[in-house]
Design a protein around this motif. Structure first.
Motif, PDB file in Angstrom:
ATOM      1  N   HIS A   8      40.400  39.553  33.086  1.00 49.41           N
ATOM      2  CA  HIS A   8      41.272  40.064  34.149  1.00 49.41           C
ATOM      3  C   HIS A   8      41.499  38.791  35.008  1.00 49.41           C
ATOM      4  O   HIS A   8      40.606  38.228  35.445  1.00 49.41           O
ATOM      5  CB  HIS A   8      40.593  40.982  35.012  1.00 49.41           C
ATOM      6  N   VAL A  10      42.263  37.147  38.369  1.00 50.16           N
ATOM      7  CA  VAL A  10      42.089  37.847  39.896  1.00 50.16           C
ATOM      8  C   VAL A  10      42.544  36.664  40.432  1.00 50.16           C
ATOM      9  O   VAL A  10      42.356  35.272  40.393  1.00 50.16           O
ATOM     10  CB  VAL A  10      40.650  38.213  39.795  1.00 50.16           C
ATOM     11  N   GLU A  11      43.123  37.127  41.896  1.00 45.55           N
ATOM     12  CA  GLU A  11      43.406  35.961  42.926  1.00 45.55           C
ATOM     13  C   GLU A  11      42.050  35.766  43.718  1.00 45.55           C
ATOM     14  O   GLU A  11      41.639  36.726  44.172  1.00 45.55           O
ATOM     15  CB  GLU A  11      44.524  36.566  43.891  1.00 45.55           C
ATOM     16  N   TYR A  77      42.714  42.049  42.788  1.00 44.68           N
ATOM     17  CA  TYR A  77      43.009  42.404  41.453  1.00 44.68           C
ATOM     18  C   TYR A  77      43.756  43.790  41.351  1.00 44.68           C
ATOM     19  O   TYR A  77      42.959  44.692  41.916  1.00 44.68           O
ATOM     20  CB  TYR A  77      42.081  42.427  40.407  1.00 44.68           C
ATOM     21  N   HIS A  78      44.911  43.990  40.855  1.00 42.44           N
ATOM     22  CA  HIS A  78      45.764  45.289  40.868  1.00 42.44           C
ATOM     23  C   HIS A  78      45.767  46.320  41.953  1.00 42.44           C
ATOM     24  O   HIS A  78      45.340  47.361  41.904  1.00 42.44           O
ATOM     25  CB  HIS A  78      45.241  45.947  39.453  1.00 42.44           C
TER      26      HIS A  78
END
Length: 105
Positions: A8, A10-11, A77-78
């Protein structure tokens, strides 16, 4: 941990302050990096606060080791914010587990 679990993107964000040009400051979040992560839910709770049902979720996010992270940073994330509560590096410092409180954006 197999690198394949970290799938995934992610920032990683840090709160920053910028002058508003009128003697004040604006605060916001700036992305300081993007990492591949494994995200696992650990716990979910529901509780009554101020007469309303609230939910709290705890998650474990595993990323490559970074020595610049603090508990003041967050992961996004999302559409979810993962507020860092504890940073737990492994013995070889090749990766770290971040215990997070999850909130929706």
């Amino acid at each position: 941990m197999s690198t394949g679990r970290r799938r995934h993107p992610v920032e990683i964000q840090r709160e920053s302050k910028v002058s508003d040009g009128m003697g004040g400051w604006q605060t916001g979040w700036a992305t300081i990096g993007i990492e591949w992560a494994a995200i696992d839910s650990v716990r979910g709770d529901e509780f009554l606060q101020a007469g309303q049902l609230q939910a709290a979720t705890t998650a474990k996010v595993t990323i490559p080791y970074r020595d610049d992270l603090t508990s003041a940073d967050r992961i996004v994330y999302h559409g979810k914010r993962f507020n860092l509560k504890a940073l737990l590096p492994n013995n070889t410092r090749s990766e770290m587990t971040c215990m997070c409180e999850v909130t929706k954006i």
